[in-house]
Scaffold this active site. Structure first.
Site, mmCIF file in Angstrom:
data_model
loop_
_atom_site.group_PDB
_atom_site.id
_atom_site.type_symbol
_atom_site.label_atom_id
_atom_site.label_comp_id
_atom_site.label_asym_id
_atom_site.label_seq_id
_atom_site.Cartn_x
_atom_site.Cartn_y
_atom_site.Cartn_z
ATOM 1 N N ASP A 181 -34.018 51.736 -45.705
ATOM 2 C CA ASP A 181 -32.883 52.528 -46.189
ATOM 3 C C ASP A 181 -32.957 52.575 -47.702
ATOM 4 O O ASP A 181 -33.465 51.642 -48.324
ATOM 5 C CB ASP A 181 -31.554 51.872 -45.800
ATOM 6 C CG ASP A 181 -31.219 52.063 -44.325
ATOM 7 O OD1 ASP A 181 -32.005 52.687 -43.607
ATOM 8 O OD2 ASP A 181 -30.149 51.566 -43.914
ATOM 9 N N ARG A 212 -36.811 59.883 -43.803
ATOM 10 C CA ARG A 212 -35.446 60.316 -43.465
ATOM 11 C C ARG A 212 -34.884 61.026 -44.693
ATOM 12 O O ARG A 212 -34.955 60.508 -45.799
ATOM 13 C CB ARG A 212 -34.579 59.111 -43.121
ATOM 14 C CG ARG A 212 -33.127 59.500 -42.855
ATOM 15 C CD ARG A 212 -32.198 58.298 -42.870
ATOM 16 N NE ARG A 212 -32.545 57.318 -41.874
ATOM 17 C CZ ARG A 212 -32.231 56.015 -41.980
ATOM 18 N NH1 ARG A 212 -31.593 55.562 -43.041
ATOM 19 N NH2 ARG A 212 -32.578 55.166 -41.042
HETATM 20 P P1 FDA Z 1 -21.015 65.699 -45.466
HETATM 21 O O1 FDA Z 1 -20.207 64.439 -45.511
HETATM 22 O O2 FDA Z 1 -21.533 66.276 -46.729
HETATM 23 O O3 FDA Z 1 -20.173 66.772 -44.691
HETATM 24 C C1 FDA Z 1 -20.527 68.147 -44.669
HETATM 25 C C2 FDA Z 1 -19.672 68.857 -43.646
HETATM 26 O O4 FDA Z 1 -20.056 68.447 -42.312
HETATM 27 C C3 FDA Z 1 -18.179 68.524 -43.737
HETATM 28 O O5 FDA Z 1 -17.526 69.331 -44.671
HETATM 29 C C4 FDA Z 1 -17.718 68.798 -42.305
HETATM 30 O O6 FDA Z 1 -17.534 70.181 -42.092
HETATM 31 C C5 FDA Z 1 -18.904 68.337 -41.480
HETATM 32 N N1 FDA Z 1 -18.760 66.928 -41.060
HETATM 33 C C6 FDA Z 1 -19.299 65.846 -41.661
HETATM 34 N N2 FDA Z 1 -18.979 64.723 -40.987
HETATM 35 C C7 FDA Z 1 -18.215 65.109 -39.949
HETATM 36 C C8 FDA Z 1 -17.571 64.415 -38.890
HETATM 37 N N3 FDA Z 1 -17.661 63.082 -38.773
HETATM 38 N N4 FDA Z 1 -16.871 65.145 -37.991
HETATM 39 C C9 FDA Z 1 -16.764 66.494 -38.095
HETATM 40 N N5 FDA Z 1 -17.372 67.203 -39.083
HETATM 41 C C10 FDA Z 1 -18.065 66.525 -39.988
HETATM 42 N N6 FDA Z 1 -27.440 57.558 -47.577
HETATM 43 C C11 FDA Z 1 -28.139 56.857 -48.492
HETATM 44 O O7 FDA Z 1 -27.872 56.931 -49.689
HETATM 45 N N7 FDA Z 1 -29.177 56.051 -48.080
HETATM 46 C C12 FDA Z 1 -29.543 55.951 -46.769
HETATM 47 O O8 FDA Z 1 -30.490 55.226 -46.449
HETATM 48 C C13 FDA Z 1 -28.792 56.696 -45.801
HETATM 49 N N8 FDA Z 1 -29.106 56.630 -44.470
HETATM 50 C C14 FDA Z 1 -28.423 57.444 -43.575
HETATM 51 C C15 FDA Z 1 -28.788 57.479 -42.227
HETATM 52 C C16 FDA Z 1 -28.161 58.358 -41.346
HETATM 53 C C17 FDA Z 1 -28.589 58.400 -39.915
HETATM 54 C C18 FDA Z 1 -27.131 59.229 -41.818
HETATM 55 C C19 FDA Z 1 -26.460 60.216 -40.895
HETATM 56 C C20 FDA Z 1 -26.745 59.170 -43.136
HETATM 57 C C21 FDA Z 1 -27.361 58.276 -44.023
HETATM 58 N N9 FDA Z 1 -26.961 58.211 -45.352
HETATM 59 C C22 FDA Z 1 -27.719 57.494 -46.247
HETATM 60 C C23 FDA Z 1 -25.679 58.841 -45.775
HETATM 61 C C24 FDA Z 1 -25.893 60.232 -46.356
HETATM 62 O O9 FDA Z 1 -26.531 60.141 -47.605
HETATM 63 C C25 FDA Z 1 -24.532 60.959 -46.533
HETATM 64 O O10 FDA Z 1 -23.766 60.243 -47.460
HETATM 65 C C26 FDA Z 1 -23.733 61.118 -45.257
HETATM 66 O O11 FDA Z 1 -24.538 61.434 -44.167
HETATM 67 C C27 FDA Z 1 -22.651 62.205 -45.441
HETATM 68 O O12 FDA Z 1 -23.243 63.465 -45.621
HETATM 69 P P2 FDA Z 1 -23.460 64.507 -44.424
HETATM 70 O O13 FDA Z 1 -24.705 65.244 -44.716
HETATM 71 O O14 FDA Z 1 -23.431 63.792 -43.112
HETATM 72 O O15 FDA Z 1 -22.231 65.506 -44.429
#
Ligand code: FDA
Length: 322
Positions: free
Chosen positions: A130, A178
């Site tokens: 990670d 990832r």
């Molecule tokens: P984001 O939070 O930007 O949301 C975008 C849109 O998606 C929202 O406006 C909404 O519409 C929809 N949405 C998001 N979540 C939702 C929910 N729960 N329910 C409904 N709608 C939703 N970071 C890091 O710095 N180091 C790492 O090693 C990792 N590892 C990692 C592994 C995995 C498997 C994941 C999924 C994430 C990580 N992350 C991470 C975290 C990553 O960097 C990030 O902070 C989060 O995933 C949040 O960003 P998203 O792209 O998920 O959507």
């Protein structure tokens, strides 16, 4: 932004971390953390496997400053590797270098990692590093460079908010990667701050690695990114074997099942253990609505109890911050 900073601030508070470990799951982590011990975690993994979902397992822990604690974390992770092998579940490992002593001593951390990666290698189990905050980025890549001389069962994470992400993805394109937006609060000298810019960069990185890289794990809950990937892979004849979607345990469960049913490789990130506090607070920083997910399960009587907990701990945190 204020709420994000509020929860990121909480995530780094050591006093509250210790309190959370002591008072356990009662605070509401249960919906997003798959149990406190290996047995509970393996049961959760088996259930996900039954739906065609593979798992990456995070034995929770980070920012460790005592050798004893880092050694214990190493032993626990090796125990998880043994459990994966013994139970035959479809799973691999995610770990954080600071959990294994990166903040104590680089060589000590390297030795710990070598034991873990070596054991996993003997069972053909993949280890994902990670990525943590900017201060740990280069040392983590150095560890990967060093371990790659001997092992190929390792990969890491590229965070799209960093300006250097494009350069890093080119250098590490031969690895299973990832790709994420990035979860920590980073200064504007090194990272994009604007959500739209981060999203755009994530899409650029995804497209680059799908075309030029080894295996790509697209880790996001964002349906816009997911839909873009579906379209891009069809238009560019990228086979489904070359990539997977990843989401965190407990989040968008229906979408996780749907993607697996549609025939996409899907991997759920499964955190477990007692050291859940920092992980949990970062999820609230990313999306304060996640509070609902937790509140629904734990405080179905009075959701504002947990908000009260958050506000209370924040002020307590300010008093106790190192
Ligand atoms: P984001 O939070 O930007 O949301 C975008 C849109 O998606 C929202 O406006 C909404 O519409 C929809 N949405 C998001 N979540 C939702 C929910 N729960 N329910 C409904 N709608 C939703 N970071 C890091 O710095 N180091 C790492 O090693 C990792 N590892 C990692 C592994 C995995 C498997 C994941 C999924 C994430 C990580 N992350 C991470 C975290 C990553 O960097 C990030 O902070 C989060 O995933 C949040 O960003 P998203 O792209 O998920 O959507």
């Amino acid at each position: 932004m204020i709420l994000k900073n509020f929860f990121i601030g909480l995530s780094q508070n050591q006093f509250l971390n210790t309190m959370a470990q002591k008072y356990g799951f009662k605070l509401g982590a249960k919906s997003v953390v798959a149990g406190t011990n290996v047995e509970e975690m393996i049961e959760s993994v088996k259930e996900l496997n039954m739906h065609g979902i593979s798992c990456t397992i995070d034995n929770l822990g980070e920012f460790v400053y005592e050798r004893e604690e880092a050694t214990k974390a190493k032993e626990q992770i090796i125990n998880v590797i043994e459990a994966i092998n013994g139970s035959g579940v479809d799973a691999h490992i995610s770990l954080k270098p600071t959990q294994l002593g990166l903040d104590i001593d680089y060589d000590f951390c390297l030795r710990n990692l070598e034991e873990i990666v070596g054991r996993a290698h003997s069972y053909n189990i993949f280890i994902n590093f990670d990525m943590e905050d900017y201060g740990h980025l280069q040392p983590s890549l150095d560890l990967i460079d060093e371990l790659s001389k001997k092992y190929e069962n390792i990969g890491t994470v590229i965070q799209a908010y960093f300006f250097r992400a494009e350069q890093d993805i080119q250098r590490y394109r031969g690895y299973r990667l990832r790709l994420v937006k990035g979860a920590y609060k980073e200064p504007e000298e090194v990272a994009y701050q604007d959500k739209k810019e981060i999203d755009r960069n994530l899409l650029r990185l995804i497209e680059y690695h799908l075309v030029n890289g080894k295996f790509t794990s697209i880790a996001t809950h964002d349906h816009n990114i997911i839909n873009h990937v579906k379209k891009f892979t069809i238009e560019n004849n990228i086979p489904k074997e070359k990539f997977e979607f990843q989401m965190l345990y407990g989040f968008r469960k229906e979408m996780q099942l749907d993607l697996a049913k549609e025939g996409y490789n899907f991997c759920t990130y499964v955190p477990f253990g007692t050291d859940w506090y920092g992980y949990f607070m970062r999820r609230l920083a990313e999306r304060p609505q996640n509070l609902n997910l937790i509140a629904k399960q734990v405080f179905n009587r009075k959701t504002n109890t947990i908000i009260g907990f958050g506000v209370g701990t924040f002020f307590l945190g300010r008093l106790t911050k190192k």
